[in-house]
Design an enzyme around this catalytic site. Sequence first.
Site, PDB file in Angstrom:
ATOM      1  N   CYS A 133       0.824  -1.218   0.000  1.00 56.68           N
ATOM      2  CA  CYS A 133       0.000   0.000   0.000  1.00 56.68           C
ATOM      3  C   CYS A 133       0.857   1.268   0.000  1.00 56.68           C
ATOM      4  CB  CYS A 133      -0.959  -0.018   1.178  1.00 56.68           C
ATOM      5  SG  CYS A 133      -0.197  -0.405   2.761  1.00 56.68           S
TER       6      CYS A 133
HETATM    7  N1  LIG Z   1      -4.318  -4.188   5.208  1.00 56.24           N
HETATM    8  C1  LIG Z   1      -3.771  -3.488   4.246  1.00 56.24           C
HETATM    9  O1  LIG Z   1      -3.883  -2.265   4.189  1.00 56.24           O
HETATM   10  C2  LIG Z   1      -2.994  -4.167   3.169  1.00 56.24           C
HETATM   11  C3  LIG Z   1      -2.705  -5.506   3.216  1.00 56.24           C
HETATM   12  N2  LIG Z   1      -1.972  -6.087   2.228  1.00 56.24           N
HETATM   13  C4  LIG Z   1      -1.668  -7.509   2.300  1.00 56.24           C
HETATM   14  O2  LIG Z   1      -2.862  -8.246   2.033  1.00 56.24           O
HETATM   15  C5  LIG Z   1      -2.894  -9.414   2.824  1.00 56.24           C
HETATM   16  C6  LIG Z   1      -4.159  -9.431   3.663  1.00 56.24           C
HETATM   17  O3  LIG Z   1      -4.158  -8.302   4.502  1.00 56.24           O
HETATM   18  P1  LIG Z   1      -5.267  -8.045   5.625  1.00 56.24           P
HETATM   19  O4  LIG Z   1      -6.618  -8.311   5.070  1.00 56.24           O
HETATM   20  O5  LIG Z   1      -4.972  -6.752   6.231  1.00 56.24           O
HETATM   21  O6  LIG Z   1      -4.862  -9.200   6.639  1.00 56.24           O
HETATM   22  P2  LIG Z   1      -5.662  -9.749   7.841  1.00 56.24           P
HETATM   23  O7  LIG Z   1      -4.680 -10.062   8.884  1.00 56.24           O
HETATM   24  O8  LIG Z   1      -6.768  -8.814   8.196  1.00 56.24           O
HETATM   25  O9  LIG Z   1      -6.321 -11.091   7.247  1.00 56.24           O
HETATM   26  C7  LIG Z   1      -5.589 -12.209   6.990  1.00 56.24           C
HETATM   27  C8  LIG Z   1      -6.491 -13.321   6.466  1.00 56.24           C
HETATM   28  O10 LIG Z   1      -5.712 -14.494   6.442  1.00 56.24           O
HETATM   29  C9  LIG Z   1      -6.264 -15.492   7.297  1.00 56.24           C
HETATM   30  N3  LIG Z   1      -5.176 -15.979   8.128  1.00 56.24           N
HETATM   31  C10 LIG Z   1      -4.583 -15.380   9.179  1.00 56.24           C
HETATM   32  N4  LIG Z   1      -3.555 -16.113   9.639  1.00 56.24           N
HETATM   33  C11 LIG Z   1      -3.488 -17.195   8.849  1.00 56.24           C
HETATM   34  C12 LIG Z   1      -2.642 -18.335   8.817  1.00 56.24           C
HETATM   35  N5  LIG Z   1      -1.665 -18.507   9.714  1.00 56.24           N
HETATM   36  N6  LIG Z   1      -2.862 -19.263   7.846  1.00 56.24           N
HETATM   37  C13 LIG Z   1      -3.870 -19.109   6.977  1.00 56.24           C
HETATM   38  N7  LIG Z   1      -4.711 -18.047   6.970  1.00 56.24           N
HETATM   39  C14 LIG Z   1      -4.515 -17.117   7.890  1.00 56.24           C
HETATM   40  C15 LIG Z   1      -7.332 -14.815   8.115  1.00 56.24           C
HETATM   41  O11 LIG Z   1      -8.518 -15.625   8.250  1.00 56.24           O
HETATM   42  P3  LIG Z   1      -8.658 -16.860   9.257  1.00 56.24           P
HETATM   43  O12 LIG Z   1      -7.742 -16.595  10.408  1.00 56.24           O
HETATM   44  O13 LIG Z   1     -10.092 -16.852   9.633  1.00 56.24           O
HETATM   45  O14 LIG Z   1      -8.274 -18.042   8.434  1.00 56.24           O
HETATM   46  C16 LIG Z   1      -7.715 -13.618   7.249  1.00 56.24           C
HETATM   47  O15 LIG Z   1      -8.723 -13.998   6.325  1.00 56.24           O
HETATM   48  C17 LIG Z   1      -1.603  -9.405   3.670  1.00 56.24           C
HETATM   49  O16 LIG Z   1      -0.603 -10.130   3.013  1.00 56.24           O
HETATM   50  C18 LIG Z   1      -1.228  -7.942   3.680  1.00 56.24           C
HETATM   51  O17 LIG Z   1       0.145  -7.785   3.855  1.00 56.24           O
HETATM   52  C19 LIG Z   1      -1.539  -5.387   1.147  1.00 56.24           C
HETATM   53  C20 LIG Z   1      -1.800  -4.061   1.026  1.00 56.24           C
HETATM   54  C21 LIG Z   1      -2.546  -3.329   2.048  1.00 56.24           C
HETATM   55  C1  LIG Z   2       0.030   0.228   9.267  1.00 56.77           C
HETATM   56  C2  LIG Z   2       0.784  -1.007   8.814  1.00 56.77           C
HETATM   57  O1  LIG Z   2       1.206  -1.803   9.611  1.00 56.77           O
HETATM   58  N1  LIG Z   2       0.926  -1.159   7.502  1.00 56.77           N
HETATM   59  C3  LIG Z   2       1.617  -2.298   6.924  1.00 56.77           C
HETATM   60  C4  LIG Z   2       1.602  -2.200   5.425  1.00 56.77           C
HETATM   61  C5  LIG Z   2       0.409  -2.846   4.781  1.00 56.77           C
HETATM   62  C6  LIG Z   2       0.808  -3.520   3.468  1.00 56.77           C
HETATM   63  O2  LIG Z   2       0.804  -3.029   2.364  1.00 56.77           O
HETATM   64  O3  LIG Z   2       1.239  -4.709   3.704  1.00 56.77           O
HETATM   65  P1  LIG Z   2       2.224  -5.743   2.988  1.00 56.77           P
HETATM   66  O4  LIG Z   2       3.362  -5.093   2.348  1.00 56.77           O
HETATM   67  O5  LIG Z   2       2.631  -6.589   4.124  1.00 56.77           O
HETATM   68  O6  LIG Z   2       1.344  -6.437   1.998  1.00 56.77           O
HETATM   69  C7  LIG Z   2       3.081  -2.371   7.352  1.00 56.77           C
HETATM   70  O7  LIG Z   2       3.712  -1.353   7.556  1.00 56.77           O
HETATM   71  O8  LIG Z   2       3.613  -3.480   7.342  1.00 56.77           O
END
Ligand SMILES: NC(=O)C1=CN([C@@H]2O[C@H](COP(=O)(O)OP(=O)(O)OC[C@H]3O[C@@H](n4cnc5c(N)ncnc54)[C@H](OP(=O)(O)O)[C@@H]3O)[C@@H](O)[C@H]2O)C=CC1
Ligand SMILES: CC(=O)N[C@@H](CCC(=O)OP(=O)(O)O)C(=O)O
Length: 326
Positions: free
Chosen positions: A134
Amino acid sequence: MTMKRIGLVGARGYVGEELIRLIARHPHVELGFVSSRERDGERVADHVAGFDGDLRYRNIAHESLPDEAVDAYVLALPNGKAAACVEAIDSRGDTPLVIDLSADHRFDDAWFYGLPELARDRYAGERRISNPGCYASAMQFAIAPFASRLNGPVQCFGVSGWSGAGTTPSDKNDPELLRDNLMPYALTGHLHEREVGRHCATVEFMPHVAPHFRGLSITANLHLDAPMTRDEAIETARVFYAGEPLVAVRAQAPWVNHIAGRHHAEIGGFAVGDDGKRLVVVGALDNLLKGAATQAMQNLNLACGFDEFAGILPDTGPAAEGDHGA
Ligand SMILES: NC(=O)C1=CN([C@@H]2O[C@H](COP(=O)(O)OP(=O)(O)OC[C@H]3O[C@@H](n4cnc5c(N)ncnc54)[C@H](OP(=O)(O)O)[C@@H]3O)[C@@H](O)[C@H]2O)C=CC1
Ligand SMILES: CC(=O)N[C@@H](CCC(=O)OP(=O)(O)O)C(=O)O
């Protein structure tokens, strides 16, 4: 047009929820399955506002992913979890499309790095697409128009809403610790610093997390190799992003509360130092949308041969009413 069936792995997360909404409104794709261990058997409609239908979350072990009749897998799992899924999916033998939202393949040359506005011309039919981070997206949008004119590293100060830290409890998503606070972290060596260094320009990145839920802002300090006026900087960025519906160039610096809940990124500010060789550009986007789910949908559309903005535009999200642009 034949509908494509999508398997969403990691559907309970903040990004997963946005992807469910986007896929549900898409004209050419449908959800084949949504996986969550914690919500196994529960109705999606009971968790995702605006979602209709009887689809239920399922706890699907990664070994069982190849058994699912889907055309593409979207992985929205925490970092470090993609490899086991991809290995299992590979055993299908027919190379289905995989889009990984984690950081696990952003440094892997075998995967296409899918920052569409800056990379779509290089897309050569890869079936494995790595979605950018992000902050890394916002930094690259701010820097890219000026990348060929840099004289040294770019300093970037970033502030994110706490949804960026995902749902696993930590200091960075603890509302009590964040109350009236701004929390610096990973002040050198953040993964997105390396990511931007690999794909765009050398940056020195200093992230912070703030008490709001969604949306991030980065302020980029660029040292240029030759003087530029503010008007030239604005024009350079406008020409660079001409025709891009999801990157808006504004004269004023963008505000996080204007882009939260919106699909597009904004860059603006364009303050120039006295010698014309220091340029400050601000970038803002919704970390869950243009920083994650919206970008994944662009990549899915690109790989499936659909209009890149199908299911995304027009932007009908709750925050889309009226023109918030500065
Ligand atoms: N949040 C953000 O702003 C951004 C996130 N990302 C990336 O996108 C991905 C998802 O982010 P986000 O939605 O915030 O993450 P979350 O932590 O909110 O969700 C993670 C998901 O993975 C599942 N999960 C958690 N632990 C495990 C595990 N050990 N094994 C299998 N499944 C697991 C959870 O469901 P359950 O535990 O029920 O199985 C949940 O559905 C990450 O890789 C993040 O780095 C990228 C850009 C921005
Ligand atoms: C506030 C906060 O914790 N933000 C996350 C970035 C979210 C993201 O883009 O995550 P990935 O690169 O892991 O997909 C961080 O700094 O790690």
